[in-house]
Design an enzyme around this catalytic site. Structure first.
Site: not given
Ligand code: NI
Length: 137
Positions: A14, A33, A39, A41, A79-80, A126
């Site tokens: 995100h 961020c 980036h 998580h 996911d992904h 997160e």
């Molecule tokens: Ni983040």
């Protein structure tokens, strides 16, 4: 009343960025961020439902059903994925953990009700140290 928690994991990317703010303000608010190319998580989602234990089955909800509901309604969607662009229920929403969990709540509340099960709490990790808890109010 008994509480049952099922854990699920997903990996996603995100970028925290508010289009209504200047680049400078975004950088100031979100720091790293706000990185233009995003980036990632490794998220952990804990879904807690509650209910009475029926004599007939001895189960508040069949955990296979709970797993299926979480997988089909949430995990397969995120996911992904790049949360800013690939996920329909996150379009035009800044993909913070807070906003993610609010959207997850709306979706899971409805899906679980269709299974006669009450959603009690969502917990979204997160990172190991950053955790959001939501009970729908
Ligand atoms: Ni983040």
């Amino acid at each position: 009343m008994l509480y049952i928690t099922r854990r699920a994991t997903f990996s996603a990317a995100h970028r925290l960025h508010n289009l209504k703010l200047s680049d400078k303000e975004n950088k100031y608010i979100y720091g790293e961020c706000n990185n233009p190319n995003g980036h990632g998580h490794n998220y952990v989602l804990e879904v807690t439902v509650r209910g009475n234990v029926p004599d007939k089955t001895g189960m508040v909800i069949d955990l296979k059903d709970l797993k299926k509901i979480i997988t089909e309604n949430i995990i397969e969607k995120v996911d992904h994925k790049y949360l800013n662009k690939d996920v329909d229920f996150m379009s035009d929403i800044i993909p913070t953990a807070e906003n993610l969990v609010i959207q997850f709540w709306k979706i899971l509340k409805k899906a679980l009700l269709e299974n006669n099960t009450e959603l009690y709490e969502l917990k979204l990790y997160e990172t190991e140290n950053n955790i959001v808890v939501y009970r729908g109010e």
